[in-house]
Design an enzyme around this catalytic site. Structure first.
Site, short mmCIF file in Angstrom:
data_model
loop_
_atom_site.label_atom_id
_atom_site.label_comp_id
_atom_site.label_asym_id
_atom_site.label_seq_id
_atom_site.Cartn_x
_atom_site.Cartn_y
_atom_site.Cartn_z
N ASN A 1 0.86 -1.18 0.00
CA ASN A 1 0.00 0.00 0.00
C ASN A 1 0.90 1.24 0.00
OD1 ASN A 1 -1.41 2.30 1.03
ND2 ASN A 1 -3.06 0.96 1.69
N HIS B 1 -3.65 -4.48 7.74
CA HIS B 1 -3.78 -3.32 8.64
C HIS B 1 -2.89 -3.48 9.86
CE1 HIS B 1 -5.35 0.31 10.40
NE2 HIS B 1 -5.93 0.54 9.24
N GLU C 1 -8.46 0.48 -2.95
CA GLU C 1 -9.27 0.53 -1.73
C GLU C 1 -10.22 1.69 -1.87
OE1 GLU C 1 -7.54 1.15 2.14
OE2 GLU C 1 -6.19 -0.50 1.76
N GLU D 1 -10.96 -9.24 3.13
CA GLU D 1 -9.68 -8.90 3.76
C GLU D 1 -9.93 -8.81 5.26
OE1 GLU D 1 -7.44 -5.52 2.26
OE2 GLU D 1 -6.42 -5.30 4.19
N THR E 1 -8.12 3.84 8.14
CA THR E 1 -9.40 3.12 8.18
C THR E 1 -9.62 2.51 9.57
OG1 THR E 1 -8.90 2.54 5.90
CG2 THR E 1 -10.78 1.42 6.92
N HIS F 1 1.11 6.29 1.66
CA HIS F 1 1.88 7.27 2.43
C HIS F 1 3.07 7.86 1.68
CE1 HIS F 1 -0.93 6.95 5.52
NE2 HIS F 1 -0.69 5.67 5.76
N ARG G 1 -6.81 12.95 0.49
CA ARG G 1 -5.73 13.43 1.38
C ARG G 1 -4.36 12.93 0.97
NH1 ARG G 1 -7.08 10.32 6.98
NH2 ARG G 1 -9.09 11.29 6.64
N HIS H 1 -5.56 3.75 -1.71
CA HIS H 1 -6.89 4.11 -1.22
C HIS H 1 -7.23 5.50 -1.76
CE1 HIS H 1 -9.70 4.49 2.58
NE2 HIS H 1 -10.32 4.77 1.45
N ARG I 1 -9.33 8.18 -1.28
CA ARG I 1 -10.30 8.65 -0.29
C ARG I 1 -11.12 9.80 -0.85
NH1 ARG I 1 -8.57 6.78 5.15
NH2 ARG I 1 -10.34 7.98 5.88
#
Ligand code: PXP
Length: 243
Positions: free
Chosen positions: A7, A191, A70, A151, A101, A10, A49, A43, A45
């Site tokens: 993922n 996660h 995601e 998941e 999340t 970031h 962000r 993701h 969103r």
């Protein structure tokens, strides 16, 4: 043996800290692929962000391994997925104020919408996974809605303190995995997974994909994205039970 989806949200978080054009998540995705990642997860969103529409568009072109998007089930984002056609979507709950999340998708409460989104994704050839807490009723609802995979939320395991609690959380995840497989679902997990806690999870036989983000991007600051990805794959393989 579980496969790793990195993922890269970031990487985009660092870019957005200055609203500039670096570091570029597309570059990060290429580095992860070179290290042998099975997939790239982002993701998109509602508040954009970190990952934005341009990233998803370009990732669809650049990612030759699996692209896992995601997303929430809001109409705007569902329409984007229909247009972009990632290989897979992972449906998550989304709250604007959360740092990341929180909790899993309530598939029971939103079963009708879930079934509709699944149908629309399948029409475009997109696999559907739901991000859920490891509970039977969520697995049943996902299976009944026509999902391909679930998941399992590993946050409770990642946050567990003390040997007994850690083992309890692992047992819950293993039981949920068995039940999901019996229900005809492919099982993913993710996660809060890190280089320190991956061993326990990797030992669970039959998990197909692991989605790991923050820990890999954090390590990449020091060793680079390619090495950070390769190190995580090595750990997963070392602790996996071979099938
Ligand atoms: N899986 C899902 C559904 C997530 O929402 C996230 C966080 O974006 C992850 C996996 C990765 O979590 P982490 O960044 O803690 O590795």
């Amino acid at each position: 043996m579980a496969l790793l989806n990195v993922n890269i949200d970031h990487v985009a978080t660092v870019r957005q800290a200055r609203l500039t054009d670096e570091p570029d998540p597309i570059w990060a995705a290429v580095q992860c692929q070179l290290a042998g990642a099975n997939g790239i997860t982002v993701h998109l969103r509602q508040d954009r962000r970190h990952i934005n529409d341009r990233d998803v568009r370009l990732l669809k072109e650049a990612v030759v391994c699996k692209l896992n998007l995601e997303m929430s089930m809001t109409e705007e984002i569902v329409k984007i997925a229909e247009r972009i056609k990632p290989d897979q979507v992972t449906l998550v709950p989304e709250k604007r104020a959360e740092l990341t999340t929180e909790g899993g998708l309530d598939c029971l409460q939103q079963k009708e919408r879930l079934a509709e989104v699944v149908k629309r994704m399948h029409k475009k050839g997109i696999l559907v996974s739901t991000f859920i807490t490891p509970e039977k009723e969520q697995i049943i609802a996902s299976a009944e809605a026509g999902c391909d995979a679930v998941e399992l939320h590993t946050g409770m395991y990642a946050n567990a303190k003390g040997h007994k609690t850690v083992e309890k959380r692992l047992a819950e995840l293993a039981a949920a995995k068995d039940f999901a497989k019996e229900s005809g679902l492919v099982v993913h997990a993710g996660h809060g997974l890190t280089y320190r806690n991956i061993a326990g999870l990797a030992r669970i036989e039959g998990l197909c994909e692991l989605n790991i983000g923050h820990s890999i991007v954090a390590r990449a600051i020091f060793v680079g994205m390619q090495q950070a990805t390769a190190e995580m794959i090595k750990l997963i393989n070392r602790y996996s039970v071979s099938l």
